[in-house]
Structure formats: structure tokens, C-alpha cells
Design a protein around this motif. Sequence first.
Motif, PDB file in Angstrom:
ATOM      1  N   GLY A 269      12.455   2.103   6.860  1.00  0.00           N
ATOM      2  CA  GLY A 269      11.253   2.909   6.545  1.00  0.00           C
ATOM      3  C   GLY A 269      11.085   1.797   5.044  1.00  0.00           C
ATOM      4  O   GLY A 269      11.958   1.674   4.862  1.00  0.00           O
ATOM      5  N   GLN A 270      10.386   0.860   4.474  1.00  0.00           N
ATOM      6  CA  GLN A 270       9.936   0.675   2.722  1.00  0.00           C
ATOM      7  C   GLN A 270       9.467   1.744   1.920  1.00  0.00           C
ATOM      8  O   GLN A 270       9.417   2.937   2.124  1.00  0.00           O
ATOM      9  N   VAL A 271      11.009   1.441   1.009  1.00  0.00           N
ATOM     10  CA  VAL A 271      10.846   2.010  -0.150  1.00  0.00           C
ATOM     11  C   VAL A 271       9.605   2.309  -1.039  1.00  0.00           C
ATOM     12  O   VAL A 271       8.875   1.060  -1.018  1.00  0.00           O
ATOM     13  N   ASN A 272       8.955   3.355  -1.099  1.00  0.00           N
ATOM     14  CA  ASN A 272       8.499   3.659  -1.563  1.00  0.00           C
ATOM     15  C   ASN A 272       8.948   5.103  -3.018  1.00  0.00           C
ATOM     16  O   ASN A 272       9.014   6.146  -3.095  1.00  0.00           O
ATOM     17  N   MET A 273       9.289   4.347  -4.444  1.00  0.00           N
ATOM     18  CA  MET A 273       9.110   5.688  -5.205  1.00  0.00           C
ATOM     19  C   MET A 273       8.571   6.082  -5.817  1.00  0.00           C
ATOM     20  O   MET A 273       8.433   6.977  -5.937  1.00  0.00           O
ATOM     21  N   GLN A 274       7.491   5.658  -5.435  1.00  0.00           N
ATOM     22  CA  GLN A 274       6.225   6.097  -6.282  1.00  0.00           C
ATOM     23  C   GLN A 274       5.578   7.868  -5.467  1.00  0.00           C
ATOM     24  O   GLN A 274       5.308   8.666  -6.221  1.00  0.00           O
ATOM     25  N   GLY A 275       5.898   7.482  -4.324  1.00  0.00           N
ATOM     26  CA  GLY A 275       5.521   8.497  -3.633  1.00  0.00           C
ATOM     27  C   GLY A 275       6.177  10.197  -4.073  1.00  0.00           C
ATOM     28  O   GLY A 275       6.324  10.993  -3.771  1.00  0.00           O
ATOM     29  N   GLY A 310      18.965   4.205  -6.533  1.00  0.00           N
ATOM     30  CA  GLY A 310      19.009   2.588  -7.350  1.00  0.00           C
ATOM     31  C   GLY A 310      17.425   2.373  -6.064  1.00  0.00           C
ATOM     32  O   GLY A 310      16.653   3.300  -5.774  1.00  0.00           O
ATOM     33  N   GLU A 311      17.202   1.010  -6.323  1.00  0.00           N
ATOM     34  CA  GLU A 311      16.081   0.124  -6.737  1.00  0.00           C
ATOM     35  C   GLU A 311      15.609   0.288  -4.573  1.00  0.00           C
ATOM     36  O   GLU A 311      14.749   0.057  -4.173  1.00  0.00           O
ATOM     37  N   LYS A 312      16.777   0.599  -4.558  1.00  0.00           N
ATOM     38  CA  LYS A 312      16.361  -0.534  -3.013  1.00  0.00           C
ATOM     39  C   LYS A 312      17.150   1.161  -2.191  1.00  0.00           C
ATOM     40  O   LYS A 312      16.788   0.921  -0.959  1.00  0.00           O
TER      41      LYS A 312
END
Length: 334
Positions: A269-275, A310-312
Motif C-alpha cells: 500500500g502506498q505510504v500516506n502520511m496525511q491520512g 519514518g517516511e517510507k
Amino acid sequence: MKIYKLLFLLLIFIQLSCNSQQKKINGISFVASRDTISIKHISPIIKAQGNYVALMPFGFIKKLSSPTVIHNNDRQWFGETKNGLHQYAKNFQTADVKIMVKPQIWVWKGEFTGLIEMNSDENWTILEDTYSDFILTYAKAAQNLKADILCIGTELEQFVLQRPTYWKELIVKIREVYKGKLTYAANWDEFKRVPFWADLDYIGIDAYFPLSDKKTPSVKDFELGWQPHKKVITQIQKQFNKPILFTEFGYRSVDFTGKEPWDANRVEGQVNMQGQVNGLQAIHNQFWKEDWFAGGFIWKWFHTHAKVGGEKDNRFTPQNKPAEVVLRKLYKQD
């Protein structure tokens, strides 16, 4: 004279209101590991404004129909044992962080604990006896530690529904050895049917409610999704007149995080920090200011802070993500 009296009463009310807000449980679910811990592992939680941690020793069963709970043995990770609980708790308490002891069951291959069900009365009796040994071991440990809360079980729906008399009697036995507050961590779709809320101090919910089908739900989307669930939560709260505690809550940093928030198995699944950020903001907006809401424990936090998240990372932890910054801000408000 009456004006001064009214002003005095108003000041008392304001002070009590402030104290009520300060007493919210801003909790963090602290994952057991192979290692001992020290202040360097606790400092990031203090920085995140956590005032409670859930510490989680484990018991194991081989499959959903296996009756024997195995626990506190040399094959387990240190943090999953009684000695590990003691070492973790003492370090957190030294740092003025309060403790919820939350013993949990792991079924081999990670099968869902809510489906644990025996195929004979004999096996039900074995399960009850070994689960009692498991939970009373940690009830005594919690008492020795003066832990503030003990969670007597996590997501055990079929066990609870099919053996209600056992659970009622178990709670009596637990209270004989543990004098703090009790809760049970009901799954989000289970809490309406738990038969023993009247016997506990908190109505505990693992709050992975489905809230939105959108790829990146906004805060408003999440809050709209909460409305039907919040209505039922308040009905149960009023029925039993007990505070609600989110024994777990959280969102993955992944697309569609509000659709099935309980789904930990879907690694892709695509990383999505905002969700993830929006979900945390919305749950805080909806619950943390309610008088009947005690607080909650975010899922989940690892002791090796610099090496996780982290970001990934698309998993639950807020560590080293925008969600950690938001959590710090939200917990600091209370």
C-alpha cells in the motif's frame, strides 16, 4: 457577599474543569521486545507528551481451538514476561509515566483472538483454568507494581460471549488480588455485547471503527464517519455509567487508512502520511473533550525509536512521522 460567593464557586468550577482535562489518559502502547529498557527508550514517549503506557506481556496458544495458554517462559522475549513487565514498569514509573498492564494472547500465525473457541466442555475448562493462571499472574504483578489500570483481556469475543459466568467469577478473583482500576479491551464491533461492563471501571474499546472509503480522508471526512459509531458508544456509556477508554486507537500511514483501520496484515500500500495525521486529529476532536471519555492508548510504539517509522513506513507507528508531531501537539493540550 453573594457576588463573592458566586465568584468563588466559579473559580472552583474552572479549576475542577482544568483538572479534569489534565487527567485524560494520553496513552501509548509500548511494544515488548527482547531487550531491557532505560531512560533513552522512555525519553521519546515523554517528548510525545505520553502520560501512560500500556505494557503488554503475552500468553500463547497453538491454534484457535487449543485450550492451553502458555506464558512466562524462557522462550518468550524479555518484555513479554513477568520480569520484563516489572523492569519496564519500574523505569516508566521512575519517569512519572503511569502504567496499564495489558496481558494479551497470541495465536500461532496471528489468527484473530476473537475467534478462539473450544470444541468440548473439557477443553473450555482447560482454557478457563490456564487463562485464569495467566491473568492472575499479571494481576498480582500489577498490584505489586501499583499499576493504575489492569486490562483483563483483549479482543476475546467468543470466549467472552460463550462463557459469561466464568468471566464474572474471574473478575471477582482478580479484584481479590489487584486493587486498581479494571477494563477489558473489546474489539470495535464487540463492545456492544460484552456482558460484564457493570463489573469493571472503564468500558474499553479497541477503536478501529471503519470511518471513510476515501484514499485520503480529510479531518471532516473522519469526523463524519465517527458520528454513527459515537452515537452507539454514548448509548453504552450511559447504560452502564462508566467512562469510555480507547484501549487501542490509531491509523496506518497508508492509502485508505480509514476504510478498515484494523487491517494490520496488508503490508503493501502506498505510504500516506496525511491520512494518518487527519485520523488522529479527528479522533481527538471527537472524543478528548468529552467528560465521559477517559482517554486512550495509541497503537503502537517501539523502544528503538530512531530505527522505526519514518517516511517510507506505512504501518501503525507514528514514530518519526508527521503523526508524531501531531500527537505531541494533541496530547500537550490535555
